[in-house]
Each structure stands twice: as C-alpha cells, then as structure tokens.
Design an enzyme around this catalytic site. Structure first.
Site, short mmCIF file in Angstrom:
data_model
loop_
_atom_site.label_atom_id
_atom_site.label_comp_id
_atom_site.label_asym_id
_atom_site.label_seq_id
_atom_site.Cartn_x
_atom_site.Cartn_y
_atom_site.Cartn_z
N HIS A 126 17.01 19.46 -10.69
CA HIS A 126 17.07 19.02 -9.30
C HIS A 126 18.53 18.83 -8.87
O HIS A 126 18.95 19.30 -7.81
CB HIS A 126 16.27 17.71 -9.15
CG HIS A 126 16.27 17.12 -7.79
ND1 HIS A 126 15.13 17.03 -7.02
CD2 HIS A 126 17.26 16.55 -7.04
CE1 HIS A 126 15.42 16.45 -5.86
NE2 HIS A 126 16.70 16.15 -5.85
N GLU A 127 19.31 18.14 -9.71
CA GLU A 127 20.72 17.86 -9.35
C GLU A 127 21.56 19.13 -9.38
O GLU A 127 22.40 19.35 -8.50
CB GLU A 127 21.31 16.78 -10.26
CG GLU A 127 20.61 15.44 -10.19
CD GLU A 127 20.37 14.92 -8.77
OE1 GLU A 127 21.20 15.15 -7.88
OE2 GLU A 127 19.32 14.29 -8.56
#
Length: 184
Positions: free
Chosen positions: A153-154
């Site tokens: 996600h990051e």
C-alpha cells in the site's frame, strides 16, 4: 510534529505523481522527514496522543501523503503473532513476490482518503523488499500477511497509485482467485 492537517487528501495531484528517488546517503532534511512520518504513525496508535491531536490511526505513511514527492515510507504494524514491524525506509522496492495473493476482508483504508471505499484489494501474499534505512544502509525484508499488504500500500503511494485503483468497480467483493483472506 505531523498532524492530520499536514496530510493531503484524495484528489491532490502529488498523490498521483511518481515520487523521486532519495539521494543517498540521505540528507539531514530527508532523515527528519522520514522520522516525522514514523512519529505520526506511532503517535496515531497511542489513544491519548491521537485524541489530544485529533489523529486518525494509521499503520503506514508515505512521504507523498504529506506533499513530499520523494520515495520514503514509514510502517508501524504488528503481524498475526504480535511481532512488530517498525520501519523507516528510503527508496523501498519490491524485488520479488509470490504468485499467491491475499487481501484484507475488511478492505483497506488510507489517511489521504476520508471516506470508506468498500471492496477487496488484491495484494501479493509474500514480498521481498529492498530499501535503505534511516542511515542509508541497504536492507532486505521478507514479508507476509498484514505487513506485506501495508508495505505494498505504501510503496503504491510512491508510484502514484491508490488502494481503490485495484477494487473491481462492478463487483467490489468479487472472490479473488488464489488468494488468502486476512482478518484484521
């Protein structure tokens, strides 16, 4: 200290840009930015500090989310065995991943997205990440489960991608082939 007012929201152009590599060894300014990302997520998980400063709880934060288009992320998350993954990383890159997928049954959220966007987000079940720590030393991390999802996600934020880009608009809860559901 970073607060919610420093986090840019969905629709801001920086969230869709590909972030720049961080020059190594990292400058003191870049180290300070990275430390502030980590400080935010640790503070956001402390109920007293979070309430005092109005912080939404987060388990990861990328520099583009504070309008700094550089490849840096901070993660502070526990896996299913309560092992803590606390990392501040420059230039993280997924260098290998499993064929199998996984997804969070509750879906994903994001500090830059104020509303809930329901749906399954397919992710790789296992990944290996190469990155540089706060001192500019190369490290490799092998991840699975929730930590692997958080890192993906990051890292997506560094590539101008949002979690909802992966949700099937016509059938958000469509079964994901060859995937392990993860409760959170």
């Amino acid at each position: 200290m970073i607060t919610m007012k420093d986090i840019i929201r969905d629709g801001h152009p920086t969230l869709r840009k590909i972030a720049e590599e961080v020059q190594l060894p990292p400058s003191q300014e870049d180290q300070k930015i990275l430390e502030s990302l980590h400080e935010f997520i640790t503070n956001s998980q402390d109920p007293k500090i979070a309430e005092e400063f109005g912080l939404r709880p987060g388990i990861g934060l990328a520099a583009p989310q504070i309008n700094v288009s550089k490849r840096m992320i901070a993660v502070y998350v526990k896996d299913e065995n309560d092992k803590l993954y606390s990392h501040m990383l420059f230039n993280p890159k997924i260098i290998s991943h499993s064929v199998e997928k996984s997804y969070l049954t509750a879906g994903e959220g994001c500090l830059s997205v104020d509303q809930a966007i329901p749906g399954y987000v397919p992710r790789y079940a296992r990944i290996t990440v190469k990155a540089y720590n706060i001192d500019g030393k190369e490290i490799k991390l092998r991840l699975k489960g929730l930590p692997a999802i958080v890192f993906q996600h990051e890292i997506d934020h560094l590539n101008g991608k949002m979690f909802y880009d992966y949700i099937d608009e016509t059938n958000p809860f469509k079964t994901i082939e060859n995937a392990t559901p993860i409760e959170r």
